[in-house]
Design a protein around this motif. Structure first.
Motif, PDB file in Angstrom:
ATOM      1  N   VAL A 119      37.245  54.070   8.028  1.00 22.03           N
ATOM      2  CA  VAL A 119      38.606  53.879   8.537  1.00 22.03           C
ATOM      3  C   VAL A 119      39.261  55.242   8.752  1.00 22.03           C
ATOM      4  CG1 VAL A 119      40.864  52.842   8.091  1.00 22.03           C
ATOM      5  CG2 VAL A 119      38.776  51.686   7.301  1.00 22.03           C
ATOM      6  N   PRO A 120      39.663  55.564   9.974  1.00 21.00           N
ATOM      7  CA  PRO A 120      40.275  56.875  10.224  1.00 21.00           C
ATOM      8  C   PRO A 120      41.605  57.027   9.475  1.00 21.00           C
ATOM      9  CG  PRO A 120      39.618  55.808  12.275  1.00 21.00           C
ATOM     10  CD  PRO A 120      39.518  54.774  11.210  1.00 21.00           C
ATOM     11  N   PHE A 121      41.912  58.251   9.091  1.00 22.76           N
ATOM     12  CA  PHE A 121      43.192  58.537   8.446  1.00 22.76           C
ATOM     13  C   PHE A 121      44.284  58.644   9.501  1.00 22.76           C
ATOM     14  CE2 PHE A 121      40.193  60.005   5.226  1.00 22.76           C
ATOM     15  CZ  PHE A 121      40.776  59.538   4.053  1.00 22.76           C
ATOM     16  N   LYS A 122      45.446  58.138   9.168  1.00 26.70           N
ATOM     17  CA  LYS A 122      46.548  58.063  10.119  1.00 26.70           C
ATOM     18  C   LYS A 122      47.129  59.424  10.494  1.00 26.70           C
ATOM     19  CE  LYS A 122      47.523  53.857  11.468  1.00 26.70           C
ATOM     20  NZ  LYS A 122      47.828  53.521  12.883  1.00 26.70           N
ATOM     21  N   ILE A 123      46.891  60.442   9.707  1.00 29.69           N
ATOM     22  CA  ILE A 123      47.418  61.758  10.047  1.00 29.69           C
ATOM     23  C   ILE A 123      46.904  62.207  11.414  1.00 29.69           C
ATOM     24  CG2 ILE A 123      45.583  63.125   8.943  1.00 29.69           C
ATOM     25  CD1 ILE A 123      47.850  64.990   7.916  1.00 29.69           C
ATOM     26  N   SER A 124      45.777  61.636  11.837  1.00 29.87           N
ATOM     27  CA  SER A 124      45.209  61.990  13.141  1.00 29.87           C
ATOM     28  C   SER A 124      46.004  61.395  14.300  1.00 29.87           C
ATOM     29  CB  SER A 124      43.755  61.527  13.229  1.00 29.87           C
ATOM     30  OG  SER A 124      43.668  60.116  13.174  1.00 29.87           O
ATOM     31  N   GLU A 125      46.967  60.519  14.011  1.00 32.20           N
ATOM     32  CA  GLU A 125      47.793  59.911  15.046  1.00 32.20           C
ATOM     33  C   GLU A 125      49.237  60.421  14.999  1.00 32.20           C
ATOM     34  OE1 GLU A 125      47.469  55.643  15.129  1.00 32.20           O
ATOM     35  OE2 GLU A 125      45.334  55.707  14.700  1.00 32.20           O
ATOM     36  N   CYS A 126      49.459  61.505  14.300  1.00 35.44           N
ATOM     37  CA  CYS A 126      50.795  62.102  14.221  1.00 35.44           C
ATOM     38  C   CYS A 126      50.886  63.279  15.193  1.00 35.44           C
ATOM     39  CB  CYS A 126      51.098  62.551  12.796  1.00 35.44           C
ATOM     40  SG  CYS A 126      51.185  61.167  11.626  1.00 35.44           S
ATOM     41  N   SER A 127      52.071  63.472  15.724  1.00 32.04           N
ATOM     42  CA  SER A 127      52.262  64.443  16.801  1.00 32.04           C
ATOM     43  C   SER A 127      53.197  65.564  16.369  1.00 32.04           C
ATOM     44  CB  SER A 127      52.848  63.752  18.030  1.00 32.04           C
ATOM     45  OG  SER A 127      51.990  62.707  18.486  1.00 32.04           O
ATOM     46  N   ILE A 128      52.903  66.765  16.837  1.00 29.89           N
ATOM     47  CA  ILE A 128      53.742  67.937  16.590  1.00 29.89           C
ATOM     48  C   ILE A 128      54.709  68.101  17.755  1.00 29.89           C
ATOM     49  CG2 ILE A 128      53.713  70.465  16.396  1.00 29.89           C
ATOM     50  CD1 ILE A 128      51.084  70.206  14.876  1.00 29.89           C
ATOM     51  N   LYS A 129      55.944  68.446  17.456  1.00 27.78           N
ATOM     52  CA  LYS A 129      56.959  68.551  18.494  1.00 27.78           C
ATOM     53  C   LYS A 129      56.901  69.890  19.228  1.00 27.78           C
ATOM     54  CE  LYS A 129      60.433  65.417  16.577  1.00 27.78           C
ATOM     55  NZ  LYS A 129      61.836  65.289  16.132  1.00 27.78           N
TER      56      LYS A 129
END
Length: 455
Positions: free
Chosen positions: A254-264
């Motif tokens: 199961v992939p970790f969700k941090i990989s779906e967070c975006s930098i502004k």
């Protein structure tokens, strides 16, 4: 069946640095670098000064370091001060889902708890992954905003698990920390409605402060009400008004969700990132630019973005910095006028400027089914600049630079950090700090990193 709090606690306690894929460790370091940079950028703000002043009234037998000032305070007040600085510019990362927000706000709790434990980078990275996973999975599960609650309600839960993992607490103590963190810390959505105040940037910092305090209580043996989610008067009945199940947390296949967070890329609300980029791309296609020649700017994007960033009249006539950086029409006017958006553009001399307000009034927004269909994976914006002579200049942006599907390079992340630290730290100090952060897994004392931020 274990309760949701028990499931969360079990997963958190079982999470170890050795289980994290290399790319997740690297992503975590990128997010921590970006977050510390945002804290330095917010150092001089009035809310940050207030938070540091309060923190300065307290000494502690477990001192934790405040970014920028180098002073120490109690773990909870150091968390609050750091959290206010992290969030002030609205420049730290984001996650969009049913309930969106800024999981990096929880890094304030992680840093204080890791320092309190006398531990280093590996523990801070692991705890950061735990906090991100929690915040994002909760955001996937249910919407809070339309029931009148703020996303920092989820943030407190994420910060509890970040803090307990930093301290290495067992399942029972972690579960009690959740009980103690959730029951008294339900935040109202009015924080982000109407004329926005300083509290917009302080609310998650306060949630993290409360999370650290709850963790310290549980660590000393205090118990909290349970079952906190499923109980007769628990989270489900009071907040979501219906039960939900959480998706499987990251690890294994199961992939970790941090990989779906975006930098502004820009210091403004995350739902306006694609809108501002589209405005700049349309501006670049114009052979000449005189903003007085612009008859109208038309924005087509998802309805949720409009609700948050253009859903009330204050967004066309901002009277506070906090309203201005959460105003889609105002930030588009800034981008078209100045060819970019900088944190200084949210000073009063800009957001009360008659010329900018006049252009802001010519911005029209419309929700589209296509943008809604592609959300939250994309934040589609279609934008047209129409001149008084009838010429039209258009741009379409589904993923802003920094979105996890259009990520910044490491060099761009570092350049953003350096721009935020430029007026505060000497070049050699910035170099040393970045070296520690890029090699965080080799750092044995997180306090060493925090002390390097001293201005």
């Amino acid at each position: 069946m274990p309760t949701i709090a028990e499931q969360m606690s079990s997963w958190t306690v079982a999470l170890h640095f050795s289980q994290l894929p290399e790319e997740v460790v690297h992503l975590s370091k990128r997010m921590i670098i970006d977050t510390v940079g945002c804290a330095l950028g917010g150092f001089a703000s009035e809310p940050s000064k207030i938070a540091r002043d309060i923190a300065g009234t307290v000494s502690s037998s477990q001192p934790c370091t405040i970014i920028g000032s180098g002073q120490t305070s109690s773990p909870d007040l150091a968390t609050f001060a750091n959290g206010v600085m992290i969030r002030y510019l609205d420049y730290n990362d984001g996650y969009t889902s049913q309930e969106s927000g800024h999981p990096s706000d929880s890094i304030a709790a992680v840093l204080s708890a890791t320092e309190m434990a006398g531990l280093g980078g590996r523990r801070a990275i692991t705890a950061t992954v735990a906090a991100y996973e929690t915040f994002c999975r909760l955001g996937d599960a249910a919407t809070l905003r339309y029931r009148g609650y703020d996303h920092v309600t989820n943030g407190c839960i994420a910060s509890v698990l970040g803090a307990t993992r930093s301290l290495g607490l067992d399942e029972n103590v972690t579960c009690q920390a959740l009980n103690l963190g959730i029951a008294p810390n339900i935040a109202l959505g009015q924080t982000r409605g109407g004329v926005l105040s300083h509290w917009k940037g302080c609310a998650y910092a306060n949630a993290s402060r409360n999370a650290v305090f709850a963790t310290m209580l549980a660590q000393r043996g205090m118990t909290g009400p349970e079952p906190i989610f499923e109980g007769e008067h628990g989270f489900f009945r009071a907040i979501t008004q219906e039960p939900y199940t959480l998706d499987t947390f990251g690890g294994g296949d199961v992939p970790f969700k941090i990989s779906e967070c975006s930098i502004k890329r820009f210091p403004l609300g995350q739902y306006s990132q694609t809108v501002v980029q589209a405005a700049l791309e349309a501006r670049e296609s114009m052979p000449t630019l005189n903003v007085d020649d612009i008859a109208e700017v038309r924005i087509r994007t998802m309805r949720k973005a409009i609700d948050i960033m253009a859903g009330d009249e204050e967004k066309w006539d901002p009277k506070s910095r906090e309203t201005a950086d959460h105003s889609m029409p105002y930030t588009v006017a800034v981008a078209l006028t100045h060819g970019g958006v900088h944190q200084d553009h949210f000073d009063e001399q800009y957001f009360r400027n008659p010329g900018l307000l006049d252009l802001t009034a010519r911005v029209k927004v419309e929700g589209t089914d296509e943008a809604d269909r592609r959300a939250p994976e994309a934040m589609l914006c279609e934008l047209d600049v129409i001149t008084r002579s009838g010429d039209r200049y258009s741009a379409e942006v589904p993923y802003h630079r920094g979105h996890y599907k259009n990520p910044m390079s490491d060099a761009e992340v570092e350049a953003k950090f350096r721009s935020l630290a430029y007026d505060l730290l000497a070049p050699a100090q910035t170099d040393a700090l970045l070296d520690k952060l890029w090699n965080l897994e080799q750092v044995e004392d997180i306090g060493e990193v925090l002390r390097l931020t001293r201005i």
